[in-house]
Enzyme design. Structure first.
Site, PDB file in Angstrom:
ATOM      1  CG  ASP A  34      -0.373  -0.003   2.522  1.00 32.15           C
ATOM      2  OD1 ASP A  34       0.865  -0.086   2.610  1.00 32.15           O
ATOM      3  OD2 ASP A  34      -1.124   0.079   3.517  1.00 32.15           O
ATOM      4  CB  SER A  35       4.563   1.767   0.208  1.00 30.38           C
ATOM      5  OG  SER A  35       4.856   0.521  -0.391  1.00 30.38           O
ATOM      6  CG  ASP A  73       0.170  -3.932   2.197  1.00 32.54           C
ATOM      7  OD1 ASP A  73      -0.110  -4.599   3.204  1.00 32.54           O
ATOM      8  OD2 ASP A  73       1.032  -3.031   2.180  1.00 32.54           O
ATOM      9  CE  LYS A 103       2.526  -5.954   4.170  1.00 38.84           C
ATOM     10  NZ  LYS A 103       2.077  -4.796   4.947  1.00 38.84           N
ATOM     11  CD  GLU A 105      -0.332  -1.268   8.346  1.00 39.97           C
ATOM     12  OE1 GLU A 105      -0.754  -0.523   9.247  1.00 39.97           O
ATOM     13  OE2 GLU A 105       0.294  -0.857   7.361  1.00 39.97           O
ATOM     14  CD  GLU A 172       6.845  -0.688   8.573  1.00 39.83           C
ATOM     15  OE1 GLU A 172       5.915  -1.349   8.059  1.00 39.83           O
ATOM     16  OE2 GLU A 172       7.135   0.475   8.227  1.00 39.83           O
TER      17      GLU A 172
HETATM   18  O1  KIV Z   1       3.434  -1.264   1.652  1.00 43.10           O
HETATM   19  C1  KIV Z   1       4.598  -1.521   1.993  1.00 43.10           C
HETATM   20  O2  KIV Z   1       5.546  -1.095   1.346  1.00 43.10           O
HETATM   21  C2  KIV Z   1       4.795  -2.335   3.183  1.00 43.10           C
HETATM   22  C3  KIV Z   1       6.167  -2.568   3.723  1.00 43.10           C
HETATM   23  C4  KIV Z   1       6.134  -3.431   4.897  1.00 43.10           C
HETATM   24  C5  KIV Z   1       7.150  -3.060   2.746  1.00 43.10           C
HETATM   25  O3  KIV Z   1       3.847  -2.805   3.739  1.00 43.10           O
END
Ligand code: KIV
Length: 272
Positions: A34-35, A73, A103, A105, A172
């Site tokens: 999601d970056s 993500d 993934k 959080e 992280e």
């Molecule tokens: O979105 C992202 O870049 C991440 C990092 C942990 C690499 O979630």
């Protein structure tokens, strides 16, 4: 690889072309991170990641790297409002995005969600420690596990999420002590970012690795200087265009066509 204590490499990337090259390089896991909200779309925060865009880039990365494990993500609020919404969105990543793992959080309170996703057949990577999607509450992306109590909390989170079914953990921005404490109580592979050398796998944002980020995080050491390479290539193009010397191949008319054109122009001139 984790079982054999062979460290594995993971990178967050965002498009098919980069994924193709990273698969050729032997990177083991690609994350449709999601970056992308910041790196690709130019937002300031990862919480601005649009769901449809996230699914689209996941599928693009899989097309570029069909033989690599692809992790998607889940964006901010795509799995928080209700279990049903989380299930629907995770399903989109698996089916439309062709992801291998999603993934999210999470802390220990998300164990129910991880359990439900797992039972439905969605492999989950639980991202603990610093959780950038909570930056609006914490006042920014802050390192986690730096006090005894915080460290114990990160370890509890990791353990609870593994117990709930997570097939991977990602931690992280924590001190190495926190990473080691997680490794002591969990069994699934642990991916680290800014979490020391002990993790089974290591992940970075590919733009940080390539030298494309103006202010990379302290744990991301670039191994290339593509930012300057892009700038120099751009400058070279500006120069070539200004000199009418763009290089590359060109097109020619088919045999006899130039003569036919000249004849027709000559006839038109006579008739004028
Ligand atoms: O979105 C992202 O870049 C991440 C990092 C942990 C690499 O979630």
């Amino acid at each position: 690889m984790a079982a054999k204590s062979e460290p594995f490499a993971c990178l967050a990337c965002y498009d098919a072309t980069t994924a193709r090259w990273l698969e050729r390089a032997g990177v083991h896991v690609l994350l449709a991170g999601d970056s992308a909200a910041q790196v690709v779309l130019g937002y300031e925060r990862s919480i601005d990641m649009p769901m449809d865009f996230a699914v689209e880039i996941t599928a693009a990365i899989k097309r570029g790297a069909p033989n690599t494990l692809i992790m998607a993500d889940m964006p901010f609020m795509s799995y928080h409002a209700s279990l049903d919404l989380a299930m629907t969105n995770a399903g989109r990543f698996m089916v439309q995005g062709n992801a291998d793992v999603v993934k999210l959080e999470a802390d220990e309170t998300a164990a129910g969600l991880v359990d439900r996703l797992t039972r439905a057949g969605v492999p989950v990577c639980a991202h603990v420690g610093c959780k950038p999607q909570t930056s609006s509450v914490t006042g920014g992306p802050v390192a986690a596990g730096r006090t005894k109590e915080q460290l114990e909390q990160v370890v509890r989170d990791a353990k609870a999420l593994e117990d709930a079914g997570a097939v991977l953990l990602l931690v992280e921005a924590v001190p190495a002590e926190a990473t080691r404490a997680i490794l002591e109580v969990t069994n699934v592979p642990l991916i680290g970012i800014g979490a020391g050398q002990d993790c089974h796998g290591q992940v970075l944002v590919v733009n940080d690795l390539l030298g494309l980020t103006d202010h990379p995080p302290r744990f991301a050491e670039p191994v290339a200087d593509l930012g300057n390479a892009i700038m120099n290539a751009g400058r070279e193009w500006v120069t070539r265009v200004s000199k009418r010397s763009i290089g590359g191949g060109s097109y020619s008319m088919r045999p006899g066509e130039a003569e036919r054109l000249d004849e027709s122009r000559a006839r038109d001139g006579q008739n004028a």
